[in-house]
Write a protein that holds these residues in place. Structure first.
Motif, mmCIF file in Angstrom:
data_model
loop_
_atom_site.group_PDB
_atom_site.id
_atom_site.type_symbol
_atom_site.label_atom_id
_atom_site.label_comp_id
_atom_site.label_asym_id
_atom_site.label_seq_id
_atom_site.Cartn_x
_atom_site.Cartn_y
_atom_site.Cartn_z
ATOM 1 N N ALA A 102 -11.766 -87.849 88.165
ATOM 2 C CA ALA A 102 -10.397 -87.395 88.446
ATOM 3 C C ALA A 102 -10.017 -86.213 87.561
ATOM 4 C CB ALA A 102 -9.417 -88.546 88.252
ATOM 5 N N GLU A 103 -10.531 -86.192 86.342
ATOM 6 C CA GLU A 103 -10.271 -85.058 85.442
ATOM 7 C C GLU A 103 -11.014 -83.810 85.900
ATOM 8 O OE1 GLU A 103 -11.420 -86.574 81.659
ATOM 9 O OE2 GLU A 103 -9.596 -87.771 81.399
ATOM 10 N N LYS A 104 -12.143 -84.009 86.559
ATOM 11 C CA LYS A 104 -12.983 -82.887 87.000
ATOM 12 C C LYS A 104 -12.520 -82.309 88.325
ATOM 13 C CE LYS A 104 -17.831 -81.875 88.161
ATOM 14 N NZ LYS A 104 -19.197 -82.454 88.265
ATOM 15 N N ALA B 207 -14.550 -97.752 86.089
ATOM 16 C CA ALA B 207 -13.267 -97.107 85.797
ATOM 17 C C ALA B 207 -13.432 -95.860 84.946
ATOM 18 C CB ALA B 207 -12.325 -98.099 85.112
ATOM 19 N N ASP B 208 -14.296 -95.904 83.952
ATOM 20 C CA ASP B 208 -14.473 -94.737 83.083
ATOM 21 C C ASP B 208 -15.048 -93.558 83.869
ATOM 22 O OD1 ASP B 208 -13.506 -96.179 80.956
ATOM 23 O OD2 ASP B 208 -15.471 -96.610 80.088
ATOM 24 N N GLU B 209 -16.024 -93.830 84.721
ATOM 25 C CA GLU B 209 -16.616 -92.760 85.525
ATOM 26 C C GLU B 209 -15.599 -92.178 86.504
ATOM 27 O OE1 GLU B 209 -20.463 -91.969 88.482
ATOM 28 O OE2 GLU B 209 -20.393 -93.745 87.182
ATOM 29 N N LEU B 210 -14.780 -93.030 87.089
ATOM 30 C CA LEU B 210 -13.754 -92.555 88.023
ATOM 31 C C LEU B 210 -12.691 -91.728 87.312
ATOM 32 C CD1 LEU B 210 -13.485 -95.847 90.059
ATOM 33 C CD2 LEU B 210 -14.247 -93.657 90.978
ATOM 34 N N LYS C 29 -8.548 -82.485 93.437
ATOM 35 C CA LYS C 29 -8.173 -83.144 94.696
ATOM 36 C C LYS C 29 -8.250 -84.664 94.622
ATOM 37 C CE LYS C 29 -12.814 -82.552 96.751
ATOM 38 N NZ LYS C 29 -13.556 -81.914 97.864
ATOM 39 N N PHE C 30 -8.731 -85.205 93.491
ATOM 40 C CA PHE C 30 -8.939 -86.646 93.372
ATOM 41 C C PHE C 30 -8.008 -87.254 92.325
ATOM 42 C CE2 PHE C 30 -11.666 -90.060 91.251
ATOM 43 C CZ PHE C 30 -11.168 -91.067 92.065
ATOM 44 N N THR C 31 -7.352 -88.368 92.714
ATOM 45 C CA THR C 31 -6.515 -89.156 91.809
ATOM 46 C C THR C 31 -7.019 -90.591 91.805
ATOM 47 O OG1 THR C 31 -4.579 -87.786 92.306
ATOM 48 C CG2 THR C 31 -4.165 -89.934 91.300
ATOM 49 N N PHE C 32 -7.188 -91.148 90.609
ATOM 50 C CA PHE C 32 -7.651 -92.524 90.469
ATOM 51 C C PHE C 32 -6.548 -93.371 89.848
ATOM 52 C CE2 PHE C 32 -10.000 -95.600 87.537
ATOM 53 C CZ PHE C 32 -10.099 -96.579 88.506
ATOM 54 N N ILE C 33 -6.223 -94.483 90.509
ATOM 55 C CA ILE C 33 -5.182 -95.387 90.031
ATOM 56 C C ILE C 33 -5.744 -96.802 89.961
ATOM 57 C CG2 ILE C 33 -2.867 -96.316 90.421
ATOM 58 C CD1 ILE C 33 -2.204 -93.692 91.849
ATOM 59 N N PRO C 34 -6.132 -97.255 88.771
ATOM 60 C CA PRO C 34 -6.604 -98.632 88.616
ATOM 61 C C PRO C 34 -5.427 -99.595 88.545
ATOM 62 C CG PRO C 34 -6.714 -97.497 86.509
ATOM 63 C CD PRO C 34 -6.209 -96.492 87.514
#
Length: 231
Positions: free
Chosen positions: A155-157, A148-151, A160-165
Motif C-alpha cells: 500500500a505504501e508502494k 499484513a506487513d507485506e500488504l 492505487k492500493f489501500t489496505f484496511i485490516p
C-alpha cells in the motif's frame, strides 16, 4: 477441463492453523485471477481451494489452506500432499474472477478467503490499470492476518492500493479497525453504486455483504464471489 499432476514443492505454516502450499504443475496452468482449483482426492471427491497467486504467475500454484484439528476436509488434503509428494488437480474453475470495468474495486476477505483476493490484488497491481483498489481483510485476531506487513508495504508502494485490516477481537495494543470486516467497508462507503465488490469468506458473511451492500446501491452485476453460485 483436463487434470494436471503437480509436485508438492513446499508446505509451510502461515499461522497455527493456516498453511501455504506451493505446487509445481507439470505444465503452466491457464486460469484467471480469482478462480479456484479442485484437488482430486477420488473420482467423486474433488475439493475446491482458491488460487492465491496471480494469473500471470502460472508456472506454480499457491494455496492457503486453513486446517485446524476439526477440519478433516482440509487436513486430509494436506496429509495426502505430505505423504505422496504429488497431487492431481483441475482448474481454473469459477466465474468470480477479476472483471475490471473502470469502477473502483473493493475486496472483502474473511480469514483464508484472503487467498482469493490476494490473487486479484496481485494481478491488478501488476497491470497498468490505475483504478483504485481497496482490500478489507478481517480476522478474529491480529495474528490471523498473516500477510499484513507485506500488504502494508504494498500500500505504501502503490498509490492505487489501500489496505484496511480489521480485527474482531483486538488486544489493547491494536490501533486499527475492529469488528466485522464488512462493517468497516460500510463505515467508509455510504453508497456502493459506483464500485465493484469481490468477496470471499464464510457463506454467511457473503450473504450479509450482498444484502447490506445492495441496499446501499451496489448492483448485483458488480458483486463477485464464488459463494453466490450457492446462496
Amino acid at each position: 477441463m483436463s487434470e494436471i499432476q503437480c509436485q508438492v514443492a513446499n508446505i509451510e505454516p502461515l499461522t497455527d492453523t493456516v498453511y501455504k502450499v506451493e505446487l509445481t504443475p507439470s505444465s503452466p496452468m491457464s486460469f484467471k485471477a480469482g478462480q479456484y482449483i479442485l484437488v482430486h482426492m477420488g473420482e467423486n471427491d474433488k475439493r475446491p481451494f482458491s488460487i492465491a497467486n496471480a494469473a500471470w504467475d502460472n508456472d506454480r500454484i499457491e494455496l492457503h489452506i486453513g486446517a485446524d484439528e476439526g477440519n478433516a476436509y482440509a487436513t486430509e488434503v494436506l496429509e495426502r500432499m505430505r505423504n505422496d509428494g504429488t497431487i492431481t488437480l483441475s482448474g481454473g474453475h469459477g466465474e468470480a474472477f477479476l472483471k475490471p470495468n473502470g469502477k473502483p474495486m473493493i475486496l472483502i476477505a474473511g480469514g483464508t478467503g484472503f487467498s482469493y483476493t490476494w490473487s486479484i490484488l496481485q494481478e491488478h497491481l501488476h497491470s497498468n490499470d490505475a483504478t483504485p483498489i481497496t482490500l478489507y481483510w478481517g480476522g478474529r485476531h491480529a495474528d490471523d492476518l498473516y500477510l499484513a506487513d507485506e500488504l502494508t508495504a504494498l500500500a505504501e508502494k502503490h498509490d492505487k492500493f489501500t489496505f484496511i485490516p480489521v480485527v474482531e477481537f483486538a488486544h489493547d495494543d491494536w490501533s486499527g479497525r475492529t469488528g466485522w470486516v464488512h462493517h468497516a467497508a460500510m463505515a467508509d462507503h455510504a453508497d456502493f453504486a459506483n464500485v465493484q465488490v469481490y468477496v470471499a469468506g464464510r457463506f454467511e458473511m457473503a450473504k450479509v455483504v450482498r444484502e447490506d451492500f445492495t441496499t446501499r446501491g451496489l448492483s448485483k452485476d458488480d458483486l463477485f464471489g464464488d459463494a453466490f453460485a450457492f446462496i
